[in-house]
Design a protein around this motif. Structure first.
Motif, short mmCIF file in Angstrom:
data_model
loop_
_atom_site.label_atom_id
_atom_site.label_comp_id
_atom_site.label_asym_id
_atom_site.label_seq_id
_atom_site.Cartn_x
_atom_site.Cartn_y
_atom_site.Cartn_z
N SER A 31 0.87 -1.20 -0.16
CA SER A 31 -0.02 0.01 0.01
C SER A 31 0.96 1.18 0.19
CB SER A 31 -1.18 0.07 1.24
OG SER A 31 -0.39 0.37 2.30
N VAL A 32 0.49 2.37 -0.62
CA VAL A 32 1.19 3.59 -0.76
C VAL A 32 0.13 4.65 -0.30
CG1 VAL A 32 2.13 5.15 -2.70
CG2 VAL A 32 2.60 2.66 -2.91
N ASP A 33 0.72 5.49 0.48
CA ASP A 33 0.20 6.60 0.80
C ASP A 33 -0.85 7.18 -0.30
OD1 ASP A 33 -0.83 9.30 1.42
OD2 ASP A 33 1.06 9.84 2.54
N ARG A 37 0.52 8.28 -4.65
CA ARG A 37 0.16 7.34 -5.71
C ARG A 37 0.39 7.80 -7.02
NH1 ARG A 37 -5.07 4.50 -2.76
NH2 ARG A 37 -3.93 3.86 -0.94
N GLY A 38 0.65 6.92 -7.87
CA GLY A 38 0.87 7.09 -9.24
C GLY A 38 2.16 7.77 -9.63
N LYS A 39 3.31 7.67 -8.74
CA LYS A 39 4.45 8.21 -8.87
C LYS A 39 5.61 7.23 -8.75
CE LYS A 39 3.27 12.24 -6.18
NZ LYS A 39 3.83 13.02 -4.81
N GLY A 40 5.20 5.90 -9.03
CA GLY A 40 6.37 4.99 -8.90
C GLY A 40 6.52 4.40 -7.47
N VAL A 41 6.07 4.76 -6.53
CA VAL A 41 6.53 4.23 -5.18
C VAL A 41 5.89 2.40 -5.12
CG1 VAL A 41 5.97 4.30 -2.85
CG2 VAL A 41 6.01 6.32 -4.17
N GLY A 42 4.76 2.13 -5.75
CA GLY A 42 4.35 0.96 -5.49
C GLY A 42 5.30 0.28 -6.46
N THR A 43 5.56 0.57 -7.47
CA THR A 43 6.56 -0.21 -8.47
C THR A 43 7.96 -0.47 -7.83
OG1 THR A 43 5.50 0.85 -10.51
CG2 THR A 43 7.81 -0.17 -10.81
N ALA A 44 8.36 0.42 -7.07
CA ALA A 44 9.57 0.50 -6.50
C ALA A 44 9.46 -0.63 -5.22
CB ALA A 44 10.19 1.76 -5.85
N VAL A 68 -12.27 -6.42 -7.33
CA VAL A 68 -12.67 -5.24 -7.14
C VAL A 68 -11.44 -4.10 -7.20
CG1 VAL A 68 -14.74 -5.44 -5.83
CG2 VAL A 68 -12.67 -5.26 -4.53
N ASN A 69 -10.45 -4.53 -7.62
CA ASN A 69 -9.17 -3.69 -7.53
C ASN A 69 -8.32 -4.05 -9.07
OD1 ASN A 69 -7.24 -2.09 -6.76
ND2 ASN A 69 -6.54 -3.08 -5.11
N PRO A 70 -9.00 -3.56 -10.06
CA PRO A 70 -8.34 -3.69 -11.35
C PRO A 70 -7.10 -2.91 -11.70
CG PRO A 70 -10.45 -2.42 -11.54
CD PRO A 70 -10.52 -2.83 -10.08
C1 COA Z 1 -1.95 -0.27 -5.77
C2 COA Z 1 -1.14 0.71 -5.17
C3 COA Z 1 -0.03 -0.10 -4.17
C4 COA Z 1 0.06 1.17 -6.54
O1 COA Z 1 0.81 1.98 -5.85
P1 COA Z 1 1.39 3.25 -7.02
O2 COA Z 1 2.56 3.93 -5.96
O3 COA Z 1 0.50 4.23 -7.17
O4 COA Z 1 1.83 2.60 -8.11
P2 COA Z 1 2.77 3.17 -9.19
O5 COA Z 1 2.92 4.60 -9.04
O6 COA Z 1 4.11 2.37 -9.22
O7 COA Z 1 2.20 2.64 -10.49
C5 COA Z 1 1.00 2.95 -10.87
C6 COA Z 1 0.09 2.38 -11.35
O8 COA Z 1 -0.54 1.54 -9.93
C7 COA Z 1 -1.76 1.14 -10.54
N1 COA Z 1 -2.72 1.91 -9.56
C8 COA Z 1 -3.59 1.04 -8.77
N2 COA Z 1 -4.26 2.13 -7.97
C9 COA Z 1 -4.03 3.29 -8.22
C10 COA Z 1 -4.08 4.66 -7.87
N3 COA Z 1 -5.21 4.88 -6.78
N4 COA Z 1 -3.59 5.76 -8.17
C11 COA Z 1 -2.59 5.51 -9.17
N5 COA Z 1 -2.38 4.29 -9.58
C12 COA Z 1 -3.00 3.23 -9.03
C13 COA Z 1 -2.21 1.68 -11.85
O9 COA Z 1 -2.11 0.42 -12.61
C14 COA Z 1 -0.93 2.62 -12.22
O10 COA Z 1 -0.75 2.53 -13.42
P3 COA Z 1 -1.16 3.70 -14.36
O11 COA Z 1 -0.28 5.03 -13.89
O12 COA Z 1 -0.43 3.14 -15.89
O13 COA Z 1 -2.53 3.68 -14.38
C15 COA Z 1 -1.60 1.74 -4.67
O14 COA Z 1 -2.44 2.44 -5.46
C16 COA Z 1 -2.53 1.47 -3.48
O15 COA Z 1 -1.80 1.57 -2.24
N6 COA Z 1 -3.56 1.29 -3.66
C17 COA Z 1 -4.49 0.75 -2.25
C18 COA Z 1 -3.91 -0.25 -1.66
C19 COA Z 1 -3.91 -1.47 -2.46
O16 COA Z 1 -4.91 -1.67 -3.30
N7 COA Z 1 -2.84 -2.29 -2.56
C20 COA Z 1 -3.01 -3.55 -3.26
C21 COA Z 1 -3.38 -4.96 -2.60
S1 COA Z 1 -3.18 -6.16 -3.65
#
Ligand code: COA
Length: 115
Positions: A31-33, A37-44, A68-70
Protein backbone atom coordinates in the motif's frame (compact mmCIF):
# COMPACT_ATOMS: atom_id res chain seq x y z
CA UNK A 1 8.46 -5.61 5.83
CA UNK A 2 9.50 -3.19 3.13
CA UNK A 3 9.12 0.52 3.77
CA UNK A 4 9.32 3.19 1.06
CA UNK A 5 10.63 6.45 2.45
CA UNK A 6 11.14 9.89 0.97
CA UNK A 7 12.77 12.70 2.97
CA UNK A 8 12.23 10.69 6.16
CA UNK A 9 8.50 10.27 5.48
CA UNK A 10 6.90 6.88 4.97
CA UNK A 11 5.24 6.75 1.53
CA UNK A 12 4.36 3.08 1.33
CA UNK A 13 4.92 -0.42 2.62
CA UNK A 14 4.66 -4.07 1.69
CA UNK A 15 5.19 -7.40 3.40
CA UNK A 16 7.16 -10.25 1.85
CA UNK A 17 6.44 -13.50 3.67
CA UNK A 18 8.73 -16.51 3.20
CA UNK A 19 6.65 -18.91 5.28
CA UNK A 20 3.10 -18.50 3.94
CA UNK A 21 3.68 -20.60 0.79
CA UNK A 22 5.88 -23.62 0.37
CA UNK A 23 7.48 -22.85 -2.97
CA UNK A 24 7.08 -19.10 -3.37
CA UNK A 25 7.58 -15.86 -1.51
CA UNK A 26 4.22 -14.27 -0.71
CA UNK A 27 3.81 -10.54 -1.28
CA UNK A 28 0.97 -8.84 0.51
CA UNK A 29 -0.25 -5.67 2.18
CA UNK A 30 1.24 -3.51 -0.58
CA UNK A 31 0.00 0.00 0.00
CA UNK A 32 1.05 3.53 -0.83
CA UNK A 33 -0.02 6.75 0.86
CA UNK A 34 -2.99 7.98 -1.22
CA UNK A 35 -1.33 11.39 -1.66
CA UNK A 36 1.70 9.75 -3.29
CA UNK A 37 0.14 7.17 -5.61
CA UNK A 38 0.86 7.08 -9.32
CA UNK A 39 4.48 8.22 -8.82
CA UNK A 40 6.24 4.87 -8.92
CA UNK A 41 6.32 4.10 -5.19
CA UNK A 42 4.31 0.88 -5.61
CA UNK A 43 6.55 -0.22 -8.47
CA UNK A 44 9.65 0.48 -6.33
CA UNK A 45 8.22 -1.61 -3.48
CA UNK A 46 7.57 -4.54 -5.81
CA UNK A 47 11.08 -4.31 -7.28
CA UNK A 48 12.51 -4.21 -3.74
CA UNK A 49 10.48 -7.30 -2.84
CA UNK A 50 11.85 -9.09 -5.90
CA UNK A 51 15.42 -8.19 -4.90
CA UNK A 52 14.80 -9.53 -1.38
CA UNK A 53 13.24 -12.72 -2.69
CA UNK A 54 16.20 -13.42 -4.97
CA UNK A 55 18.63 -12.66 -2.14
CA UNK A 56 16.94 -15.49 -0.22
CA UNK A 57 17.01 -17.75 -3.29
CA UNK A 58 13.26 -17.59 -3.85
CA UNK A 59 12.63 -17.44 -7.59
CA UNK A 60 8.86 -17.19 -7.49
CA UNK A 61 6.68 -14.46 -5.97
CA UNK A 62 2.95 -14.92 -5.54
CA UNK A 63 0.31 -12.44 -4.49
CA UNK A 64 -3.44 -12.12 -4.55
CA UNK A 65 -5.46 -9.20 -5.83
CA UNK A 66 -9.19 -8.72 -5.36
CA UNK A 67 -11.48 -8.47 -8.39
CA UNK A 68 -12.61 -5.07 -7.10
CA UNK A 69 -9.05 -3.75 -7.56
CA UNK A 70 -8.39 -3.77 -11.33
CA UNK A 71 -5.87 -0.88 -11.19
CA UNK A 72 -3.63 -2.74 -8.78
CA UNK A 73 -3.96 -5.86 -10.92
CA UNK A 74 -2.96 -3.83 -13.99
CA UNK A 75 0.17 -2.68 -12.15
CA UNK A 76 1.16 -6.23 -11.22
CA UNK A 77 0.51 -7.53 -14.72
CA UNK A 78 2.57 -4.72 -16.20
CA UNK A 79 5.42 -5.87 -13.96
CA UNK A 80 5.20 -9.44 -15.23
CA UNK A 81 2.83 -11.12 -12.75
CA UNK A 82 0.48 -13.56 -14.42
CA UNK A 83 -2.83 -15.05 -13.23
CA UNK A 84 -2.62 -18.70 -12.20
CA UNK A 85 -6.04 -19.23 -10.67
CA UNK A 86 -8.80 -17.85 -8.49
CA UNK A 87 -8.17 -16.74 -4.93
CA UNK A 88 -10.65 -15.86 -2.21
CA UNK A 89 -9.41 -13.23 0.20
CA UNK A 90 -10.89 -13.76 3.66
CA UNK A 91 -11.26 -10.20 4.92
CA UNK A 92 -11.49 -10.08 8.72
CA UNK A 93 -11.01 -6.93 10.80
CA UNK A 94 -12.62 -4.71 13.42
CA UNK A 95 -13.70 -1.37 11.97
CA UNK A 96 -13.42 2.08 13.56
CA UNK A 97 -16.81 1.64 15.25
CA UNK A 98 -15.74 -1.65 16.80
CA UNK A 99 -17.80 -3.85 14.44
CA UNK A 100 -16.35 -7.18 13.43
CA UNK A 101 -16.18 -7.26 9.62
CA UNK A 102 -16.16 -10.66 7.93
CA UNK A 103 -16.41 -11.03 4.19
CA UNK A 104 -14.91 -13.05 1.37
CA UNK A 105 -13.52 -11.08 -1.57
CA UNK A 106 -13.09 -13.04 -4.79
CA UNK A 107 -9.87 -12.36 -6.63
CA UNK A 108 -7.01 -13.89 -8.51
CA UNK A 109 -3.68 -15.44 -7.60
CA UNK A 110 -0.80 -13.88 -9.55
CA UNK A 111 2.66 -15.33 -9.92
CA UNK A 112 5.98 -14.16 -11.32
CA UNK A 113 9.04 -16.28 -11.96
CA UNK A 114 12.12 -14.18 -11.22
CA UNK A 115 15.26 -14.62 -13.30
C1 COA B 1 -1.87 -0.36 -5.86
C2 COA B 1 -0.87 0.64 -5.28
C3 COA B 1 0.03 -0.05 -4.26
C4 COA B 1 -0.02 1.17 -6.44
O1 COA B 1 0.96 2.07 -5.89
P1 COA B 1 1.46 3.32 -6.77
O2 COA B 1 2.59 3.93 -6.02
O3 COA B 1 0.32 4.18 -7.10
O4 COA B 1 1.95 2.56 -8.05
P2 COA B 1 2.88 3.15 -9.20
O5 COA B 1 2.91 4.64 -9.13
O6 COA B 1 4.18 2.44 -9.15
O7 COA B 1 2.12 2.67 -10.46
C5 COA B 1 0.84 3.24 -10.77
C6 COA B 1 -0.02 2.15 -11.27
O8 COA B 1 -0.61 1.55 -10.13
C7 COA B 1 -1.93 1.22 -10.47
N1 COA B 1 -2.78 1.90 -9.48
C8 COA B 1 -3.61 1.21 -8.67
N2 COA B 1 -4.29 2.06 -7.89
C9 COA B 1 -3.87 3.31 -8.17
C10 COA B 1 -4.21 4.61 -7.70
N3 COA B 1 -5.17 4.79 -6.77
N4 COA B 1 -3.55 5.69 -8.19
C11 COA B 1 -2.61 5.51 -9.15
N5 COA B 1 -2.26 4.29 -9.64
C12 COA B 1 -2.88 3.21 -9.17
C13 COA B 1 -2.19 1.59 -11.87
O9 COA B 1 -2.00 0.46 -12.70
C14 COA B 1 -1.13 2.60 -12.16
O10 COA B 1 -0.70 2.50 -13.46
P3 COA B 1 -1.10 3.64 -14.47
O11 COA B 1 -0.40 4.87 -13.96
O12 COA B 1 -0.57 3.14 -15.78
O13 COA B 1 -2.59 3.74 -14.39
C15 COA B 1 -1.58 1.85 -4.62
O14 COA B 1 -2.46 2.41 -5.53
C16 COA B 1 -2.33 1.51 -3.33
O15 COA B 1 -1.78 1.60 -2.24
N6 COA B 1 -3.63 1.16 -3.47
C17 COA B 1 -4.45 0.82 -2.29
C18 COA B 1 -4.02 -0.49 -1.65
C19 COA B 1 -4.07 -1.60 -2.65
O16 COA B 1 -5.01 -1.73 -3.41
N7 COA B 1 -3.03 -2.44 -2.62
C20 COA B 1 -2.91 -3.61 -3.49
C21 COA B 1 -3.45 -4.80 -2.79
S1 COA B 1 -3.25 -6.25 -3.82
Amino acid sequence: MLIAEECGQVRGKAVLDFKQRRDAAWLWLVSVDPAHRGKGVGTALIWAAETQALAREHHIIELAVDDVNPRARALYERLGYRPVGPYVDMVRYIDDEGNRVCRDEPGVLLRRHLK
